[in-house]
Design an enzyme around this catalytic site. Sequence first.
Site, mmCIF file in Angstrom:
data_model
loop_
_atom_site.group_PDB
_atom_site.id
_atom_site.type_symbol
_atom_site.label_atom_id
_atom_site.label_comp_id
_atom_site.label_asym_id
_atom_site.label_seq_id
_atom_site.Cartn_x
_atom_site.Cartn_y
_atom_site.Cartn_z
ATOM 1 N N GLY A 1 4.625 6.520 2.301
ATOM 2 C CA GLY A 1 3.238 6.737 2.691
ATOM 3 C C GLY A 1 2.951 6.424 4.155
ATOM 4 O O GLY A 1 3.706 6.774 5.055
ATOM 5 N N ILE A 2 1.829 5.745 4.381
ATOM 6 C CA ILE A 2 1.383 5.414 5.740
ATOM 7 C C ILE A 2 2.422 4.539 6.436
ATOM 8 O O ILE A 2 2.708 4.724 7.626
ATOM 9 C CB ILE A 2 0.013 4.689 5.682
ATOM 10 C CG1 ILE A 2 -1.074 5.664 5.200
ATOM 11 C CG2 ILE A 2 -0.341 4.088 7.025
ATOM 12 C CD1 ILE A 2 -2.410 5.009 4.872
ATOM 13 N N HIS B 1 10.723 -0.966 -2.375
ATOM 14 C CA HIS B 1 11.294 0.339 -2.675
ATOM 15 C C HIS B 1 12.617 0.487 -1.949
ATOM 16 O O HIS B 1 12.687 1.138 -0.897
ATOM 17 C CB HIS B 1 10.333 1.383 -2.081
ATOM 18 C CG HIS B 1 9.710 2.258 -3.076
ATOM 19 N ND1 HIS B 1 8.518 2.896 -2.843
ATOM 20 C CD2 HIS B 1 10.108 2.637 -4.296
ATOM 21 C CE1 HIS B 1 8.209 3.617 -3.885
ATOM 22 N NE2 HIS B 1 9.148 3.473 -4.776
ATOM 23 N N ASP C 1 8.890 -8.865 -1.421
ATOM 24 C CA ASP C 1 7.560 -8.724 -2.008
ATOM 25 C C ASP C 1 6.625 -9.555 -1.130
ATOM 26 O O ASP C 1 6.810 -10.780 -1.016
ATOM 27 C CB ASP C 1 7.588 -9.259 -3.449
ATOM 28 C CG ASP C 1 6.231 -9.136 -4.151
ATOM 29 O OD1 ASP C 1 5.202 -8.980 -3.460
ATOM 30 O OD2 ASP C 1 6.214 -9.218 -5.393
ATOM 31 N N TYR D 1 -9.929 -3.919 -5.220
ATOM 32 C CA TYR D 1 -9.433 -3.335 -3.967
ATOM 33 C C TYR D 1 -10.486 -3.477 -2.867
ATOM 34 O O TYR D 1 -10.189 -3.862 -1.738
ATOM 35 C CB TYR D 1 -9.073 -1.866 -4.211
ATOM 36 C CG TYR D 1 -8.460 -1.150 -3.024
ATOM 37 C CD1 TYR D 1 -7.104 -1.282 -2.740
ATOM 38 C CD2 TYR D 1 -9.234 -0.336 -2.198
ATOM 39 C CE1 TYR D 1 -6.536 -0.613 -1.658
ATOM 40 C CE2 TYR D 1 -8.675 0.334 -1.117
ATOM 41 C CZ TYR D 1 -7.319 0.198 -0.849
ATOM 42 O OH TYR D 1 -6.758 0.852 0.214
ATOM 43 N N LYS E 1 -9.948 -5.514 0.673
ATOM 44 C CA LYS E 1 -9.982 -4.875 1.988
ATOM 45 C C LYS E 1 -11.122 -5.435 2.856
ATOM 46 O O LYS E 1 -11.020 -5.463 4.080
ATOM 47 C CB LYS E 1 -10.086 -3.357 1.839
ATOM 48 C CG LYS E 1 -8.833 -2.735 1.197
ATOM 49 C CD LYS E 1 -7.574 -3.038 2.016
ATOM 50 C CE LYS E 1 -6.329 -2.406 1.450
ATOM 51 N NZ LYS E 1 -5.116 -2.703 2.244
ATOM 52 N N ILE F 1 -6.080 9.194 2.588
ATOM 53 C CA ILE F 1 -4.889 9.771 3.210
ATOM 54 C C ILE F 1 -3.969 10.207 2.078
ATOM 55 O O ILE F 1 -3.762 9.439 1.117
ATOM 56 C CB ILE F 1 -4.164 8.713 4.091
ATOM 57 C CG1 ILE F 1 -5.140 8.035 5.077
ATOM 58 C CG2 ILE F 1 -2.972 9.330 4.805
ATOM 59 C CD1 ILE F 1 -5.752 8.925 6.122
ATOM 60 N N THR G 1 -1.064 10.186 0.206
ATOM 61 C CA THR G 1 0.155 9.376 0.069
ATOM 62 C C THR G 1 0.414 9.197 -1.428
ATOM 63 O O THR G 1 -0.455 9.514 -2.265
ATOM 64 C CB THR G 1 -0.049 7.969 0.679
ATOM 65 O OG1 THR G 1 -1.037 7.280 -0.109
ATOM 66 C CG2 THR G 1 -0.490 8.026 2.133
HETATM 67 P P1 NAP Z 1 1.677 3.758 -0.876
HETATM 68 O O1 NAP Z 1 1.828 5.226 -0.759
HETATM 69 O O2 NAP Z 1 1.537 3.160 -2.238
HETATM 70 O O3 NAP Z 1 2.846 3.015 -0.091
HETATM 71 C C1 NAP Z 1 2.813 1.601 -0.003
HETATM 72 C C2 NAP Z 1 4.212 1.041 0.077
HETATM 73 O O4 NAP Z 1 4.074 -0.411 0.005
HETATM 74 C C3 NAP Z 1 5.090 1.470 -1.114
HETATM 75 O O5 NAP Z 1 6.417 1.688 -0.704
HETATM 76 C C4 NAP Z 1 4.969 0.255 -2.021
HETATM 77 O O6 NAP Z 1 6.048 0.112 -2.919
HETATM 78 C C5 NAP Z 1 4.947 -0.879 -1.012
HETATM 79 N N1 NAP Z 1 4.467 -2.114 -1.621
HETATM 80 C C6 NAP Z 1 3.530 -2.238 -2.600
HETATM 81 N N2 NAP Z 1 3.407 -3.520 -2.950
HETATM 82 C C7 NAP Z 1 4.276 -4.218 -2.182
HETATM 83 C C8 NAP Z 1 4.614 -5.600 -2.095
HETATM 84 N N3 NAP Z 1 4.033 -6.502 -2.887
HETATM 85 N N4 NAP Z 1 5.539 -5.966 -1.182
HETATM 86 C C9 NAP Z 1 6.154 -5.055 -0.402
HETATM 87 N N5 NAP Z 1 5.880 -3.740 -0.449
HETATM 88 C C10 NAP Z 1 4.956 -3.323 -1.337
HETATM 89 O O7 NAP Z 1 0.359 3.293 -0.041
HETATM 90 P P2 NAP Z 1 -0.371 3.995 1.202
HETATM 91 O O8 NAP Z 1 -1.371 4.942 0.675
HETATM 92 O O9 NAP Z 1 0.631 4.435 2.201
HETATM 93 O O10 NAP Z 1 -1.198 2.743 1.765
HETATM 94 C C11 NAP Z 1 -0.699 1.878 2.780
HETATM 95 C C12 NAP Z 1 -1.799 0.913 3.167
HETATM 96 O O11 NAP Z 1 -2.931 1.639 3.649
HETATM 97 C C13 NAP Z 1 -2.301 0.070 2.000
HETATM 98 O O12 NAP Z 1 -2.618 -1.235 2.451
HETATM 99 C C14 NAP Z 1 -3.562 0.787 1.571
HETATM 100 O O13 NAP Z 1 -4.460 -0.051 0.916
HETATM 101 C C15 NAP Z 1 -4.075 1.263 2.915
HETATM 102 N N6 NAP Z 1 -4.972 2.416 2.788
HETATM 103 C C16 NAP Z 1 -4.542 3.581 2.254
HETATM 104 C C17 NAP Z 1 -5.413 4.643 2.139
HETATM 105 C C18 NAP Z 1 -5.010 5.961 1.554
HETATM 106 O O14 NAP Z 1 -5.898 6.803 1.358
HETATM 107 N N7 NAP Z 1 -3.732 6.213 1.299
HETATM 108 C C19 NAP Z 1 -6.743 4.504 2.565
HETATM 109 C C20 NAP Z 1 -7.150 3.299 3.102
HETATM 110 C C21 NAP Z 1 -6.257 2.257 3.219
HETATM 111 P P3 NAP Z 1 5.813 0.570 -4.463
HETATM 112 O O15 NAP Z 1 5.589 2.043 -4.424
HETATM 113 O O16 NAP Z 1 7.070 0.155 -5.121
HETATM 114 O O17 NAP Z 1 4.598 -0.161 -4.947
#
Ligand code: NAP
Length: 253
Positions: free
Chosen positions: A17-18, A39, A60, A153, A157, A186, A188
């Site tokens: 993802g991001i 991962h 973690d 959540y 945040k 986003i 992801t």
């Molecule tokens: P994602 O697609 O779920 O990717 C997050 C990555 O972090 C995954 O590889 C996940 O592994 C890993 N992760 C989860 N828990 C973890 C832990 N305890 N220790 C280490 N790694 C861990 O998320 P994303 O959408 O890219 O989001 C990234 C950040 O941006 C997050 O903080 C999210 O809240 C924030 N954000 C995202 C959005 C959006 O729309 N996507 C919007 C606002 C804010 P697993 O898959 O194994 O859990």
Amino acid sequence: MGRLDGKVALVTGGAAGIGAACVERLAEACARVAIVDLHDGPGRQLAARLGERARYFHADVAVEAEVAAAIAGAVDAFGRLDVLVNNAGIAGANKPTHELTEAEWDRVQAVNVKGVFFCTKHAIAPLRAAGGGSIINLSSIYGLVGAPDLPPYHASKGAVRLMSKTDALLYAADRIRVNSIHPGFIWTPMVEQHLASLGGDLAQHRREVGALHPLSHLGEPDDIAWGVVYLASDESKFVTGSELVIDGGYSCR
Ligand code: NAP
């Protein structure tokens, strides 16, 4: 010469993802990057693709000993730390507040809030040793405004937004800048899973969520990664305690 020449960055949740986009754009700007995630397969593959510029560390972020070991490993591998991107996060249970269990609430706070605390705590000594640096915390539009879903959540945040400001004040004298980024939706794995969990037509959900943004579509991971590159670089040397909103206009209303 790249925008991040000589700098070492650590990105949590950097395998997907991001976070993965941040790793790629930071490395492209000539930073060396430590990828921290749970991962292992995708994390190792990304590191292998980037060669000498990247290393993968399993941790973690909710477990302090694992965070401490990953940060020590990154400093050992690259000799310093200049940038911490606190990106790892989970959406958690999507239920109204009165239906949530204590365990569901606690898991989101453990990863999204305590994880930022642990990583910041263990990064301060190497950032000070480097003469300063940049901490970039992934908050969300859900840390700025409400929506009728994901109560734990939203709470997490909102906490990250203010943790960033407090740490910006605490570590300004050390030349450590701390800022939060507030993405809109986003595309992801996190958002895909969240929308899939609603049931029904995924493409229709994607269109509906896109329409919540005045620019009328979801963002892509690079939209956030470019903001991270800016906050990691010396181009943002006078920026601390700020909120970088990258949301297609979602929070304007
Ligand atoms: P994602 O697609 O779920 O990717 C997050 C990555 O972090 C995954 O590889 C996940 O592994 C890993 N992760 C989860 N828990 C973890 C832990 N305890 N220790 C280490 N790694 C861990 O998320 P994303 O959408 O890219 O989001 C990234 C950040 O941006 C997050 O903080 C999210 O809240 C924030 N954000 C995202 C959005 C959006 O729309 N996507 C919007 C606002 C804010 P697993 O898959 O194994 O859990």
